[in-house]
Design a protein around this motif. Sequence first.
Motif, short mmCIF file in Angstrom:
data_model
loop_
_atom_site.label_atom_id
_atom_site.label_comp_id
_atom_site.label_asym_id
_atom_site.label_seq_id
_atom_site.Cartn_x
_atom_site.Cartn_y
_atom_site.Cartn_z
N ILE A 242 -8.82 4.01 -6.80
CA ILE A 242 -7.52 3.39 -6.93
C ILE A 242 -6.72 3.76 -5.69
O ILE A 242 -6.45 4.94 -5.44
N LEU A 243 -6.39 2.75 -4.88
CA LEU A 243 -5.71 2.99 -3.61
C LEU A 243 -4.20 2.89 -3.81
O LEU A 243 -3.73 2.37 -4.82
N GLY A 244 -3.46 3.37 -2.81
CA GLY A 244 -2.01 3.20 -2.83
C GLY A 244 -1.65 1.98 -2.01
O GLY A 244 -2.32 1.67 -1.02
N ALA A 245 -0.59 1.27 -2.43
CA ALA A 245 -0.19 0.04 -1.72
C ALA A 245 0.09 0.34 -0.26
O ALA A 245 -0.14 -0.49 0.61
N GLU A 246 0.59 1.56 0.02
CA GLU A 246 0.96 1.89 1.41
C GLU A 246 -0.27 2.00 2.32
O GLU A 246 -0.14 1.95 3.53
N GLN A 247 -1.46 2.13 1.71
CA GLN A 247 -2.68 2.20 2.52
C GLN A 247 -3.15 0.82 2.97
O GLN A 247 -3.98 0.70 3.86
N LEU A 248 -2.66 -0.22 2.29
CA LEU A 248 -3.18 -1.57 2.53
C LEU A 248 -2.39 -2.28 3.63
O LEU A 248 -1.20 -2.04 3.75
N PHE A 287 -9.52 -4.80 2.97
CA PHE A 287 -9.05 -4.62 1.60
C PHE A 287 -7.55 -4.90 1.64
O PHE A 287 -6.82 -4.19 2.35
N VAL A 288 -7.10 -5.91 0.90
CA VAL A 288 -5.69 -6.33 1.04
C VAL A 288 -5.02 -6.59 -0.30
O VAL A 288 -5.69 -6.71 -1.33
N GLU A 289 -3.68 -6.71 -0.26
CA GLU A 289 -2.95 -7.10 -1.46
C GLU A 289 -3.19 -8.59 -1.72
O GLU A 289 -3.26 -9.38 -0.79
N PRO A 290 -3.30 -8.97 -3.02
CA PRO A 290 -3.70 -10.33 -3.37
C PRO A 290 -2.89 -11.42 -2.66
O PRO A 290 -3.48 -12.38 -2.15
N GLY A 371 3.05 4.92 -10.29
CA GLY A 371 3.17 4.74 -11.72
C GLY A 371 2.87 3.34 -12.22
O GLY A 371 2.78 3.11 -13.42
N ALA A 372 2.72 2.38 -11.29
CA ALA A 372 2.42 1.01 -11.69
C ALA A 372 0.98 0.92 -12.18
O ALA A 372 0.15 1.77 -11.86
N LYS A 373 0.70 -0.11 -12.95
CA LYS A 373 -0.64 -0.35 -13.47
C LYS A 373 -1.56 -0.73 -12.30
O LYS A 373 -1.17 -1.52 -11.44
N PRO A 374 -2.77 -0.18 -12.28
CA PRO A 374 -3.69 -0.55 -11.19
C PRO A 374 -4.06 -2.03 -11.24
O PRO A 374 -4.27 -2.57 -12.33
N GLU A 375 -4.12 -2.66 -10.07
CA GLU A 375 -4.55 -4.05 -9.96
C GLU A 375 -5.71 -4.13 -8.97
O GLU A 375 -5.84 -3.27 -8.10
N PHE A 376 -6.49 -5.17 -9.09
CA PHE A 376 -7.60 -5.35 -8.15
C PHE A 376 -7.08 -5.77 -6.78
O PHE A 376 -6.16 -6.58 -6.69
N VAL A 377 -7.68 -5.22 -5.73
CA VAL A 377 -7.36 -5.66 -4.37
C VAL A 377 -8.12 -6.97 -4.13
O VAL A 377 -8.91 -7.41 -4.96
#
Length: 424
Positions: A242-248, A287-290, A371-377
């Motif tokens: 589970i990655l952090g959004a800031e890594q993407l 690996f990116v945000e949807p 704290g947000a729910k994990p989502e698929f990249v």
Amino acid sequence: MLDIKFIRDNLEQVEQRLATRGTEIRLDEFRQLDTQRRELLGEVEGLKAEKNRVSAVIGQTKDKSQVQGEIARMKEVSAQIKQMDDQLRDLTEALSAILMTVPNLPHEATPVGASEDDNVEIRRWGTPREFSFEAKAHWDIGEQLDILDFERAGKLTGARFALYKGAGARLERALINFMLDLHTEQHKYVEMLPPFMVNRDSMTGTGQLPKFEEDLFHVEGPDYFLIPTAEVPVTNIHRDEILGAEQLPLCYTAYTPCFRKEAGSHGRDTRGLIRQHQFNKVELVKFVEPETSDAELDSLLANAEKVLQLLELPYRVVDLCTGDIGFSAARTFDIEVWLPGQSVYREISSCSNFRDFQARRAAIRYRREEGAKPEFVHTLNGSGLAVGRTLLAILENYQQEDGSVIVPEALRPYMGGLERITGK
RNA sequence: GGAGGAGUGGCCGAGUGGCUUAAGGCGGCGGUCUUGAAAACCGUUGUACGAAAGUACCGUGGGUUCAAAUCCUACCUCCUCCGCCA
């Protein structure tokens, strides 16, 4: 892998969109197994809840003789649970076997078509050179310059292998370094050097297994496969994470050899470097945000095109239609380089957006915020580029009437300043 | 290849059959206090399925038991020592 809930709720739409790929996929068996499994799951969970409750009571009771009846009853419940769990496991396996062989849904923008004839050319770059003599094919150029030896490669291993010699070997190595330097220094990808063999889980994560095992080389001993592309090890780097959004976005590039059986292409491209059982490739993986994946595919494609532009090799970009995109892909652009030896454009890179298809198989997720729910990249990849095919394109496009080959300027620093490859 | 040891939450680490609802700590988040911060104190803190109740998950798979993180078994991974070796 598609979202099981999405299939359940949109069965007809899924069937229709998959039909545009040309292979009919019937999902009624899926629906039946899914319903059966969910019913059984409800029942067995109820039984487990009772077992847990009663077992706690038994545990608290000092005098076990008072609860002999309960113990006997729970023994039966337990046996029943076990039997139902077995049944549940069979159902889940059957369901997953179907799910794992269902290809990705094509992107809304992917042109609908039955075969590669329906692919859409979207742009051309560069002008194919006019030859004042008859352009030769790269295998003739390479053998005459004594930099490619297919005959001895056949002795060493077999058909579809190549032995590079002298300036040929150096040119291949120069291309690898040139591409890696470009992508790491100019395009800000992080270089990886992964294992060239992977296990079954990795192959399943990116979609090569279970459907395409006959295309893969399997090693004797451990259950490992030679990688058919760096996409496999590099995408699986973040499997079960589970990655952090800031890594993407995470952008990786990797050189690896690639091993493919080429089952089903007997007799095709038997000469030269076009279709080998082993070839080198520099790969780009993201690996990116949807919501960014469409734009990220465009930039990945541009990064791959840049290699050809710097090498001044003419090419075109093709938008693959629904009948021609790969199993895991939602959208794919191929880059095809001009080959004067055969007067055709040939694929030298394939850049795809897999959306969440691989991410779901490989459990690669991220959190938008703490704290947000994990989502698929979303995952993407593309060749940047196929090295052997780049080398052969250079031989054919830069060949001279006297049989020598000019070294593209951008590569000269990687060739010790060599300007021209001449014969012995 | 031989011998031994270890795998528990984001991390460290306790737990050898039943109030474990996985102790305690670190880190994270929220709060109290503060001009602000630190410290201190209080609270909170995983994933999946499910509307919920609930169920599952302590490296992985089997097994024993009314009950398994805990017992048995096979496998995987890592560590230490010896041997061999690019």
